[in-house]
Design a protein around this motif. Structure first.
Motif, mmCIF file in Angstrom:
data_model
loop_
_atom_site.group_PDB
_atom_site.id
_atom_site.type_symbol
_atom_site.label_atom_id
_atom_site.label_comp_id
_atom_site.label_asym_id
_atom_site.label_seq_id
_atom_site.Cartn_x
_atom_site.Cartn_y
_atom_site.Cartn_z
ATOM 1 N N ASP A 108 5.712 48.153 -60.143
ATOM 2 C CA ASP A 108 6.302 48.454 -61.074
ATOM 3 C C ASP A 108 7.097 49.823 -61.032
ATOM 4 O OD1 ASP A 108 6.783 47.948 -64.401
ATOM 5 O OD2 ASP A 108 6.332 49.868 -64.060
ATOM 6 N N HIS A 138 15.153 48.820 -68.086
ATOM 7 C CA HIS A 138 13.926 48.541 -68.365
ATOM 8 C C HIS A 138 13.763 46.763 -68.139
ATOM 9 C CE1 HIS A 138 10.469 46.948 -70.968
ATOM 10 N NE2 HIS A 138 9.835 47.882 -70.175
ATOM 11 N N CYS A 142 11.973 44.625 -65.102
ATOM 12 C CA CYS A 142 10.886 43.669 -65.614
ATOM 13 C C CYS A 142 11.270 42.442 -64.926
ATOM 14 C CB CYS A 142 10.878 43.532 -66.932
ATOM 15 S SG CYS A 142 10.033 44.873 -67.968
#
Length: 199
Positions: A108, A138, A142
């Motif tokens: 991540d 973001h 993801c």
């Protein structure tokens, strides 16, 4: 010297992970392979899980130290594939172990950093509202994380670089167009505000 010994232990773990699953690796395997004693191992690490965590944090730090210059968001994906591919079996063995959460946390951070570097390299800093930029970054972070994890779930059985190439031909520069559209909207808003200001 202490840092060098710690690095040797981490490298040795990766060597062993490229040969067998994490659950089958013991402290004895590590110390015999790298030529240190058990006391030295436990001076630097609590256990093998601690070595894994330190190793993954080191990978994240190394990514942060590398200048990343890519021209599309799909190239960001290719950068990640190449980074993981340097220790392909080791990374897969970590992911398929009790250390999966540690791996996903490191991944991540890598995805977030690479997307951010892509934005910095290709676009002006103030091309849209900060909150809009954060939301967009973001979302694509993801997307990349999800794609990589799916690849890992399939034991890296398909060519992810080739897959990224197919996406590029299907979607083109969708991310870039989204940024350009948002930037144009932001410029219009700034112009409107400037027009409303008293002379």
């Amino acid at each position: 010297m202490s840092g060098f010994t710690k690095e040797i232990i981490i490298r040795t773990l990766f060597e062993l992970l490229n040969e067998k699953h994490l659950a089958k690796i013991t402290v004895k395997d590590i110390v015999e392979r790298c030529g240190v004693n058990r006391n030295t191992f436990y001076y630097h690490f609590r256990d093998i899980s601690d070595v894994v965590e330190c190793a993954l944090l080191r990978e994240v730090d190394q990514v942060f130290e590398r200048p990343v210059e890519v021209d599309s968001v799909l190239e960001c994906l290719e950068v990640l594939v190449n980074l993981i591919g340097e220790n392909k079996k080791a990374m897969l063995h970590i992911y398929c172990s009790v250390q999966r959460e540690t791996f996903t946390s490191a991944l991540d951070k890598m995805c977030q950093y690479i997307v951010k570097q892509y934005i910095i390299h290709n676009f002006e800093e103030e091309i849209m509202e900060k909150e809009d930029m954060k939301a967009l970054m973001h979302f694509y972070k993801c997307v990349m994380t999800g794609v990589i994890l799916d690849w890992m779930d399939h034991r890296m059985s398909y060519d992810l670089t080739e897959y990224a190439g197919k996406l590029r031909s299907l979607y083109g520069n969708t991310f870039e167009k989204t940024l350009e559209k948002a930037a144009e909207k932001f410029r219009r808003q700034l112009s409107a505000k400037a027009w409303l200001l008293p002379p």
